[in-house]
Scaffold this active site. Structure first.
Site, PDB file in Angstrom:
ATOM      1  N   GLY A   1       1.000  -1.135  -0.067  1.00 59.74           N
ATOM      2  CA  GLY A   1       0.215   0.172  -0.046  1.00 59.74           C
ATOM      3  C   GLY A   1       0.809   1.219   0.021  1.00 59.74           C
TER       4      GLY A   1
ATOM      5  CD  GLN B   1      -0.533  -4.581  -5.616  1.00 60.39           C
ATOM      6  OE1 GLN B   1      -0.201  -4.167  -4.519  1.00 60.39           O
ATOM      7  NE2 GLN B   1      -1.877  -4.552  -5.907  1.00 60.39           N
TER       8      GLN B   1
ATOM      9  N   GLY C   1      -5.311  -3.216  -5.676  1.00 58.91           N
ATOM     10  CA  GLY C   1      -6.278  -3.929  -4.491  1.00 58.91           C
ATOM     11  C   GLY C   1      -5.745  -4.904  -3.806  1.00 58.91           C
TER      12      GLY C   1
ATOM     13  CG  ASP D   1      -1.692  -1.945   7.500  1.00 57.49           C
ATOM     14  OD1 ASP D   1      -2.217  -2.983   7.705  1.00 57.49           O
ATOM     15  OD2 ASP D   1      -2.455  -1.052   6.809  1.00 57.49           O
TER      16      ASP D   1
ATOM     17  CG  HIS E   1      29.789  13.730  46.263  1.00 58.07           C
ATOM     18  ND1 HIS E   1      28.473  13.283  46.720  1.00 58.07           N
ATOM     19  CD2 HIS E   1      30.627  13.018  47.092  1.00 58.07           C
ATOM     20  CE1 HIS E   1      28.601  12.797  48.099  1.00 58.07           C
ATOM     21  NE2 HIS E   1      29.756  12.668  48.321  1.00 58.07           N
TER      22      HIS E   1
ATOM     23  CE1 TYR F   1      33.986  11.349  31.045  1.00 61.03           C
ATOM     24  CE2 TYR F   1      36.348  11.763  31.200  1.00 61.03           C
ATOM     25  CZ  TYR F   1      35.255  11.246  30.656  1.00 61.03           C
ATOM     26  OH  TYR F   1      35.530  10.783  29.310  1.00 61.03           O
TER      27      TYR F   1
ATOM     28  CB  ALA G   1      33.340  15.686  45.750  1.00 61.88           C
TER      29      ALA G   1
ATOM     30  CB  SER H   1      37.599  16.748  47.041  1.00 63.68           C
ATOM     31  OG  SER H   1      36.779  15.823  47.854  1.00 63.68           O
TER      32      SER H   1
ATOM     33  NE  ARG I   1      46.680  20.020  47.929  1.00 62.30           N
ATOM     34  CZ  ARG I   1      46.387  19.788  49.269  1.00 62.30           C
ATOM     35  NH1 ARG I   1      46.776  20.653  50.157  1.00 62.30           N
ATOM     36  NH2 ARG I   1      45.481  18.879  49.487  1.00 62.30           N
TER      37      ARG I   1
END
Length: 461
Positions: A9, A71, A77, A102, A369, A372, A386, A411, A446
């Site tokens: 169809g 078809q 039809g 369907d 917390h 990534y 964290a 952290s 640091r």
């Protein structure tokens, strides 16, 4: 028994560049559900009649064991579509299932029931049924073809709404669009088909009256649910069909021992597995090959795709997990992001705003917390403070890092991959780690804190 699916169809009511049968419900195209209920009925020899946008259908089903027939005239039809696959049932002395591409809501048990019915008629009445038509009773049958029967209860014809008389319109039994034809009788009947005077189409429903006139018996078989006979002709009907299938999945899970809160808000795809005593909360999305094991909990608003949640694990609200595993008794979330083959080890806890990318956490790792963790293996009982970031990408290449067991990462630490952090190592908060840290070592990196008196730029007003 063989099966033919009519999918030639035009589907104009969808208003889409995509073929109608390729529109998806719960992550699967409409045609997948049709193929699925046929295959679950132990019918393996399947043909598909295509025409409009045939290439896209053939491509979508390239891994399915189906035969394709075209078809030539998609406006010819439904009977013309059936005749396009005549070579598929040439020489058969058996029944053939004919259904629409369907019509995704038919149940496998219904098809099996139709097969059993044909066997019973043959055994007890010693006849072949020319056509068995799936039907249902509708309170309002408007728009459906009516099943017209004789005094014995045999179907003598199917009359479409626009051609029905007033008396025929009062009939509530309607055509479900699924047929089982006895092939020798079918081949004889199609010789007498004539195009409609109004549309010039050949209708499959006309075969019923032709068979009756030839002396063949036709019967109807009642669908177990009204929804089984509903087709999908536009986007709204697609949404309805999707909701029906979803609620069937949820009901089956609930009756198998799964607790589902507010099921109307839960989205679960067909290939998802959920085991005994698992608990699914509102607004959860479970997609693909996700597996939820015994006594696990997936809480409000979480999205899982191809995820494995092991026994007694908990996914707290608003968590996103894709292509990853959460092991036994682990806790993830709320609002965490776990992806790309990550593993959260047994008893570990991955908390709020933590992202794992191809990260492997062993048992009892804590990362609660704002972190990534990318391309890293972390040993058991290690604590990730964290704000920790394992920086895995230098702009060109991604690198793997290793953090040993019972290590302590303070952290706001930044670990520049590729790095090896030894067992029992301690990294002081705020450190930037650019070298490997041996086992049991304390690492502090640091910049020196400087305090410059009276140099603040904040004005005292």
């Amino acid at each position: 028994m063989k099966a033919i699916i009519l999918a030639a169809g035009l589907g104009t009511r969808f208003k889409s560049e995509k073929h109608k049968v390729l529109h998806e419900m719960l992550g699967k195209p409409i045609i997948w559900y049709v193929l699925n209920y046929i295959k679950q009925s132990n019918i393996v020899d399947i043909a598909l009649v295509v025409s409009h946008k045939k290439e896209s259908i053939i491509e979508a089903l390239k891994h399915e064991n189906v035969s394709f027939f075209e078809q030539a005239n998609p406006k010819g039809g439904t009977a013309d579509a059936l005749l396009s696959a005549k070579a598929f049932f040439e020489g058969m002395d058996d029944y053939i299932l004919v259904t629409n591409g369907d019509a995704p809501l038919v149940k496998p048990d219904t098809i099996k029931g139709m097969q059993r019915f044909l066997h019973m008629v043959e055994e007890y009445e010693k006849i072949k049924v020319g056509a068995l038509v799936l039907s249902s009773f509708l309170p309002d049958p408007t728009g459906y073809g009516r099943i017209v029967k004789n005094g014995k209860g045999d179907v003598i014809k199917i009359v479409e709404e626009k051609e029905a008389t007033y008396e025929q319109k009062q009939i509530n039994e309607v055509n479900g669009g699924v047929y089982m034809f006895y092939v020798p009788y079918l081949k004889e009947a199609v010789k007498h088909l004539k195009p409609s005077e109004k549309t010039n189409e050949l209708y499959i429903t006309d075969i019923i009256e032709i068979m009756t006139n030839l002396g063949y018996t036709c019967r109807s078989f009642m669908a177990s649910e009204i929804t089984e006979i509903f087709g999908v002709n536009d986007r709204w009907e697609l949404s309805f069909a999707e909701s029906v299938i979803k609620m069937r999945i949820l009901e089956n899970l609930a009756r198998s021992g799964v607790t589902i809160h507010s099921p109307e808000s839960v989205y679960i795809e067909p290939d998802v597995q959920v085991e005994l005593d698992a608990e699914i909360f509102p607004n959860v999305v479970l997609k693909g090959n996700t597996v939820i094991h015994k006594k696990a909990k997936v809480m409000n608003g979480s999205y899982l795709e191809n995820a494995t949640i092991k026994e007694k694990a908990t996914v707290l609200p608003m968590s996103y997990i894709k292509n990853s595993t959460v092991e036994e008794e682990a806790i993830v979330g709320p609002m965490c992001h776990i992806r790309d083959n990550s593993v959260v080890g047994k008893g570990s806890h991955v908390g709020s705003f933590v992202e794992l990318k191809n990260a492997k956490l062993q048992e009892n790792v804590m990362a609660k917390h704002l972190s990534y963790l990318g391309d890293v293996n972390i040993g058991k009982k290690t604590n990730i403070g964290a704000g920790t970031v394992v920086a895995n990408f230098d702009g060109k290449q991604k690198y793997q890092s290793y953090i040993g067991q019972k290590a302590f990462i303070g952290s706001n630490s930044l670990i520049i991959a590729p790095r090896n952090i030894g067992d029992f190592a301690f990294i002081a908060g705020g450190s930037v780690i650019t070298k490997d840290i041996p086992p049991k070592a304390l690492a502090i990196e640091r910049a020196e804190l400087k305090i410059l008196e009276d140099k603040s730029k904040v004005k005292d007003e």
